[in-house]
Design a protein around this motif. Sequence first.
Motif, PDB file in Angstrom:
ATOM      1  N   LEU A 176     -14.897  10.756   2.347  1.00 31.22           N
ATOM      2  CA  LEU A 176     -15.410   9.525   1.760  1.00 31.22           C
ATOM      3  C   LEU A 176     -16.589   9.809   0.833  1.00 31.22           C
ATOM      4  CD1 LEU A 176     -15.011   6.490   1.702  1.00 31.22           C
ATOM      5  CD2 LEU A 176     -16.446   6.324   3.742  1.00 31.22           C
ATOM      6  N   ASP A 177     -17.478  10.690   1.250  1.00 30.40           N
ATOM      7  CA  ASP A 177     -18.603  11.060   0.389  1.00 30.40           C
ATOM      8  C   ASP A 177     -18.110  11.681  -0.916  1.00 30.40           C
ATOM      9  OD1 ASP A 177     -20.503  10.186   2.233  1.00 30.40           O
ATOM     10  OD2 ASP A 177     -20.661  12.156   3.189  1.00 30.40           O
ATOM     11  N   GLY A 178     -17.135  12.554  -0.817  1.00 30.23           N
ATOM     12  CA  GLY A 178     -16.589  13.185  -2.018  1.00 30.23           C
ATOM     13  C   GLY A 178     -15.922  12.185  -2.942  1.00 30.23           C
ATOM     14  N   ALA A 179     -15.138  11.280  -2.374  1.00 31.98           N
ATOM     15  CA  ALA A 179     -14.464  10.272  -3.186  1.00 31.98           C
ATOM     16  C   ALA A 179     -15.465   9.358  -3.878  1.00 31.98           C
ATOM     17  CB  ALA A 179     -13.520   9.452  -2.315  1.00 31.98           C
ATOM     18  N   ALA A 217      -8.693   9.192  -4.966  1.00 37.75           N
ATOM     19  CA  ALA A 217      -7.884   8.863  -3.786  1.00 37.75           C
ATOM     20  C   ALA A 217      -7.382  10.118  -3.076  1.00 37.75           C
ATOM     21  CB  ALA A 217      -6.715   7.971  -4.189  1.00 37.75           C
ATOM     22  N   LEU A 218      -6.977  11.127  -3.822  1.00 36.96           N
ATOM     23  CA  LEU A 218      -6.531  12.369  -3.195  1.00 36.96           C
ATOM     24  C   LEU A 218      -7.657  12.999  -2.373  1.00 36.96           C
ATOM     25  CD1 LEU A 218      -4.366  13.949  -6.040  1.00 36.96           C
ATOM     26  CD2 LEU A 218      -3.544  13.279  -3.765  1.00 36.96           C
ATOM     27  N   SER A 231      -5.738  15.521   3.838  1.00 36.62           N
ATOM     28  CA  SER A 231      -5.569  16.119   5.163  1.00 36.62           C
ATOM     29  C   SER A 231      -5.786  15.149   6.319  1.00 36.62           C
ATOM     30  CB  SER A 231      -6.485  17.346   5.297  1.00 36.62           C
ATOM     31  OG  SER A 231      -6.187  18.266   4.265  1.00 36.62           O
ATOM     32  N   GLY A 232      -5.283  13.933   6.176  1.00 39.16           N
ATOM     33  CA  GLY A 232      -5.333  12.975   7.272  1.00 39.16           C
ATOM     34  C   GLY A 232      -6.692  12.365   7.522  1.00 39.16           C
ATOM     35  N   ALA A 233      -7.505  12.228   6.498  1.00 39.60           N
ATOM     36  CA  ALA A 233      -8.862  11.692   6.661  1.00 39.60           C
ATOM     37  C   ALA A 233      -8.867  10.292   7.262  1.00 39.60           C
ATOM     38  CB  ALA A 233      -9.592  11.685   5.318  1.00 39.60           C
ATOM     39  N   VAL A 234      -7.825   9.519   6.998  1.00 37.85           N
ATOM     40  CA  VAL A 234      -7.770   8.151   7.529  1.00 37.85           C
ATOM     41  C   VAL A 234      -7.763   8.169   9.055  1.00 37.85           C
ATOM     42  CG1 VAL A 234      -5.810   6.598   7.961  1.00 37.85           C
ATOM     43  CG2 VAL A 234      -6.958   6.527   5.815  1.00 37.85           C
ATOM     44  N   VAL A 235      -7.033   9.083   9.637  1.00 36.19           N
ATOM     45  CA  VAL A 235      -6.967   9.180  11.096  1.00 36.19           C
ATOM     46  C   VAL A 235      -8.328   9.587  11.657  1.00 36.19           C
ATOM     47  CG1 VAL A 235      -5.906  10.402  13.034  1.00 36.19           C
ATOM     48  CG2 VAL A 235      -4.501   9.662  11.095  1.00 36.19           C
ATOM     49  N   GLU A 236      -8.946  10.576  11.039  1.00 39.63           N
ATOM     50  CA  GLU A 236     -10.264  10.999  11.502  1.00 39.63           C
ATOM     51  C   GLU A 236     -11.284   9.870  11.361  1.00 39.63           C
ATOM     52  OE1 GLU A 236     -13.706  14.366  10.858  1.00 39.63           O
ATOM     53  OE2 GLU A 236     -11.803  14.617   9.814  1.00 39.63           O
ATOM     54  N   ASP A 240      -9.633   2.080   1.900  1.00 40.73           N
ATOM     55  CA  ASP A 240      -9.724   1.372   0.617  1.00 40.73           C
ATOM     56  C   ASP A 240      -9.080   2.149  -0.526  1.00 40.73           C
ATOM     57  OD1 ASP A 240     -11.137  -0.599   1.953  1.00 40.73           O
ATOM     58  OD2 ASP A 240     -13.101   0.162   1.308  1.00 40.73           O
ATOM     59  N   TYR A 241      -8.812   3.424  -0.313  1.00 37.91           N
ATOM     60  CA  TYR A 241      -8.228   4.265  -1.343  1.00 37.91           C
ATOM     61  C   TYR A 241      -6.721   4.375  -1.123  1.00 37.91           C
ATOM     62  CZ  TYR A 241     -13.059   5.438  -2.235  1.00 37.91           C
ATOM     63  OH  TYR A 241     -14.395   5.352  -2.522  1.00 37.91           O
ATOM     64  N   THR A 242      -5.986   4.404  -2.198  1.00 39.84           N
ATOM     65  CA  THR A 242      -4.526   4.439  -2.153  1.00 39.84           C
ATOM     66  C   THR A 242      -4.020   5.784  -1.655  1.00 39.84           C
ATOM     67  OG1 THR A 242      -4.423   2.932  -4.021  1.00 39.84           O
ATOM     68  CG2 THR A 242      -2.437   4.192  -3.557  1.00 39.84           C
ATOM     69  N   ASP A 243      -3.090   5.733  -0.721  1.00 38.61           N
ATOM     70  CA  ASP A 243      -2.392   6.938  -0.270  1.00 38.61           C
ATOM     71  C   ASP A 243      -1.092   7.018  -1.045  1.00 38.61           C
ATOM     72  OD1 ASP A 243      -1.233   9.083   0.967  1.00 38.61           O
ATOM     73  OD2 ASP A 243      -1.040   8.109   2.917  1.00 38.61           O
ATOM     74  N   GLU A 244      -1.024   7.942  -1.967  1.00 35.44           N
ATOM     75  CA  GLU A 244       0.150   8.000  -2.833  1.00 35.44           C
ATOM     76  C   GLU A 244       1.376   8.606  -2.150  1.00 35.44           C
ATOM     77  OE1 GLU A 244       0.061  11.827  -5.595  1.00 35.44           O
ATOM     78  OE2 GLU A 244      -1.608  10.461  -6.025  1.00 35.44           O
TER      79      GLU A 244
END
Length: 121
Positions: free
Chosen positions: A57-60, A74-75, A80-85, A96-100
């Motif tokens: 999230l910080d990087g994005a 978004a990438l 690497s599954g950041a949403v789960v973490e 909030d970012y699109t998972d393509e």
Amino acid sequence: MLAEPLPDRWRHVQAVADQASRLGDIEDVDAEDLRVAAILHDIGYAPTIAPERFYPLDGARFLAGVDYWDRMVALVARHSGAVVEAELRQIDGVEDYTDEASPTRDALWYSDGTAGTAPHR
């Protein structure tokens, strides 16, 4: 931003980029975007830009703040599954970012997961 303060992390990023460069010929993989995403995927670890202490999230947010294109932001956010973490750590924002869900995304995740040289946390 990583080489001096976090040399192990920088070596990992370089290994991910090397791994990604080998996957650019896979059908439907955007080789150039994969290469850029591999180089930027862990930028959120940089001490100068890590306000949330959740590196995807910080990087994005950093990349969005310097006007990187939405796909790259978004990438990085979801690599690497950041949403789960984020869910496990009760951190909001990654969703909030699109998972393509593309071959390029999958190649980034594979490269990150198989490159080695630094602990992922």
